[in-house]
Design a protein around this motif. Structure first.
Motif, mmCIF file in Angstrom:
data_model
loop_
_atom_site.group_PDB
_atom_site.id
_atom_site.type_symbol
_atom_site.label_atom_id
_atom_site.label_comp_id
_atom_site.label_asym_id
_atom_site.label_seq_id
_atom_site.Cartn_x
_atom_site.Cartn_y
_atom_site.Cartn_z
ATOM 1 N N SER A 1 0.802 -1.227 0.000
ATOM 2 C CA SER A 1 0.000 0.000 0.000
ATOM 3 C C SER A 1 0.835 1.277 0.000
ATOM 4 C CB SER A 1 -0.927 0.014 1.220
ATOM 5 O OG SER A 1 -0.162 -0.098 2.409
ATOM 6 N N SER A 2 2.127 1.165 0.290
ATOM 7 C CA SER A 2 2.959 2.367 0.356
ATOM 8 C C SER A 2 4.417 2.001 0.108
ATOM 9 C CB SER A 2 2.821 3.046 1.733
ATOM 10 O OG SER A 2 3.269 2.183 2.762
ATOM 11 N N GLY A 3 5.242 3.012 -0.012
ATOM 12 C CA GLY A 3 6.681 2.820 -0.102
ATOM 13 C C GLY A 3 7.123 1.944 -1.259
ATOM 14 N N ILE A 4 8.105 1.089 -0.991
ATOM 15 C CA ILE A 4 8.676 0.236 -2.019
ATOM 16 C C ILE A 4 7.623 -0.700 -2.604
ATOM 17 C CG2 ILE A 4 10.232 -1.745 -2.337
ATOM 18 C CD1 ILE A 4 12.253 -0.297 -0.543
ATOM 19 N N GLY A 5 6.779 -1.286 -1.757
ATOM 20 C CA GLY A 5 5.755 -2.213 -2.239
ATOM 21 C C GLY A 5 4.804 -1.558 -3.220
ATOM 22 N N LYS A 6 4.392 -0.336 -2.918
ATOM 23 C CA LYS A 6 3.489 0.398 -3.811
ATOM 24 C C LYS A 6 4.169 0.683 -5.151
ATOM 25 C CE LYS A 6 0.937 4.767 -4.157
ATOM 26 N NZ LYS A 6 0.635 6.055 -3.483
ATOM 27 N N SER A 7 5.430 1.105 -5.102
ATOM 28 C CA SER A 7 6.161 1.400 -6.336
ATOM 29 C C SER A 7 6.301 0.154 -7.201
ATOM 30 C CB SER A 7 7.561 1.954 -6.009
ATOM 31 O OG SER A 7 7.462 3.199 -5.356
ATOM 32 N N ILE A 8 6.610 -0.975 -6.578
ATOM 33 C CA ILE A 8 6.737 -2.224 -7.326
ATOM 34 C C ILE A 8 5.404 -2.593 -7.969
ATOM 35 C CG2 ILE A 8 7.139 -4.718 -7.109
ATOM 36 C CD1 ILE A 8 9.114 -4.040 -4.814
ATOM 37 N N GLY A 9 4.328 -2.524 -7.192
ATOM 38 C CA GLY A 9 3.011 -2.905 -7.690
ATOM 39 C C GLY A 9 2.558 -2.052 -8.849
ATOM 40 N N GLU A 10 2.711 -0.739 -8.719
ATOM 41 C CA GLU A 10 2.271 0.165 -9.791
ATOM 42 C C GLU A 10 3.066 -0.078 -11.074
ATOM 43 O OE1 GLU A 10 0.575 3.885 -7.102
ATOM 44 O OE2 GLU A 10 2.449 4.131 -8.206
ATOM 45 N N TYR A 11 4.348 -0.337 -10.908
ATOM 46 C CA TYR A 11 5.186 -0.569 -12.089
ATOM 47 C C TYR A 11 4.844 -1.897 -12.762
ATOM 48 C CZ TYR A 11 9.405 -0.706 -14.982
ATOM 49 O OH TYR A 11 10.279 -0.766 -16.036
ATOM 50 N N LEU A 12 4.693 -2.954 -11.979
ATOM 51 C CA LEU A 12 4.376 -4.258 -12.565
ATOM 52 C C LEU A 12 3.030 -4.222 -13.279
ATOM 53 C CD1 LEU A 12 5.537 -6.810 -9.819
ATOM 54 C CD2 LEU A 12 6.741 -6.098 -11.896
ATOM 55 N N GLN A 13 2.115 -3.431 -12.734
ATOM 56 C CA GLN A 13 0.803 -3.346 -13.369
ATOM 57 C C GLN A 13 0.908 -2.757 -14.779
ATOM 58 O OE1 GLN A 13 -2.728 -3.491 -11.226
ATOM 59 N NE2 GLN A 13 -3.298 -1.413 -11.761
ATOM 60 N N THR A 14 1.833 -1.838 -14.972
ATOM 61 C CA THR A 14 2.015 -1.251 -16.313
ATOM 62 C C THR A 14 2.672 -2.242 -17.269
ATOM 63 O OG1 THR A 14 4.230 -0.311 -15.915
ATOM 64 C CG2 THR A 14 2.313 1.032 -15.276
ATOM 65 N N LYS A 15 3.221 -3.324 -16.730
ATOM 66 C CA LYS A 15 3.900 -4.327 -17.553
ATOM 67 C C LYS A 15 3.043 -5.582 -17.742
ATOM 68 C CE LYS A 15 7.559 -1.789 -17.923
ATOM 69 N NZ LYS A 15 7.960 -1.193 -19.211
#
Length: 267
Positions: free
Chosen positions: A11-25
């Motif tokens: 929901s935040s921090g590194i986990g959020k950044s990873i999730g948002e990026y993977l979703q674009t892929k």
């Protein structure tokens, strides 16, 4: 079909950044939080999960499987910081930190393994820390919990070879996230023999986080690992000197390395 990715602490921090990026892929991403209602604007679904409560882990896994029928990648990202003189940290806080940083990931791994074994495929990524490679002053409990997860992964990998399930560690250095705000800080006691040096070290740690790298760097690294056929056992992501500190620990005499750390923290 898109690969299904579960990220604890998404929901935040590194986990959020990873999730948002993977979703674009083109990955189907699910994140977790103890309080998912706090994140109504998340770009991917956030499911209730507290890594210290096994029943919430089971419920989360069941919910994902009911929608997707598979889990391809688990990213064990949920974790908690803790600082303080080891002598002065309450036992309950030490145990709570290990429940989150060590036993929690074990229980999430146990929950996804039957599904991955049935699939005859899967990847588990444990987010550890460069701090887990060395005992850092006033962060000893954090170093120990992350270091334990590093070693656990080495053992787990060998046990899972027969099932075509991969496991790897990714140890980040300092990144500009809200981790410092969520840390447990042992109080600075007025009569503590550690008072002055603990205060100075706290400031140094917070400065490192504030000037840390972009979490997108971690997201890039995770994508590369997911798309690698044969992941390595250990990855380190962060500033050059933070990664190089692990090399120095390997090559320097123990006391020389200890002195280097003490100079760095002005102890």
């Amino acid at each position: 079909m898109s690969k299904v990715v579960l990220i604890t602490g998404g929901s935040s921090g590194i986990g959020k950044s990873i999730g948002e990026y993977l979703q674009t892929k083109n990955y189907k991403v699910y994140g977790t939080s103890r309080n998912p209602n706090n994140y109504p604007d998340s770009k991917f679904p956030i499911i209730a999960l507290d890594v210290t409560k096994v029943e919430t882990i089971s419920s989360c896994i069941e919910k994902i499987l009911s929608h997707e029928s598979k889990i391809d990648v688990l990213i064990n990202n949920a974790g908690a910081g803790i600082t303080g003189p080891i002598e002065e940290i309450p036992d309950a806080e030490i145990k709570r930190n290990f429940e989150t940083n060590f036993f929690g990931p074990i229980n999430v791994i146990k929950a996804v393994l039957p599904t991955m074994r049935e699939q005859n495929s899967g990847l588990i990524v444990n987010i550890t820390s460069i701090a887990g490679y060395m005992g850092l002053p006033y962060r000893g409990i954090y170093s120990a919990s992350k270091g334990a997860l590093e070693l656990l992964t080495e053992a787990f990998r060998m046990e899972l070879k027969d099932f075509n399930i991969e496991m790897t560690n990714v140890a980040p250095g300092d990144f500009a996230t809200n981790i410092a705000a969520g840390r447990y800080h042992a109080p600075v006691l007025g009569n503590s023999p550690y008072k002055e040096k603990y205060c100075n070290t706290l400031k140094t740690m917070d400065d490192h986080v504030d000037s840390g790298g972009d979490p997108q760097e971690m997201a890039d690294a995770i994508l590369k690992i997911i798309e690698t056929n044969n992941p390595k056992i250990h990855y380190k992501v962060g500033a050059f000197m933070q990664k190089f500190s692990i090399v120095l620990k390997r090559i320097l005499p123990d006391k020389a390395y200890e002195k280097l750390l003490m100079n760095h923290y002005k102890l």
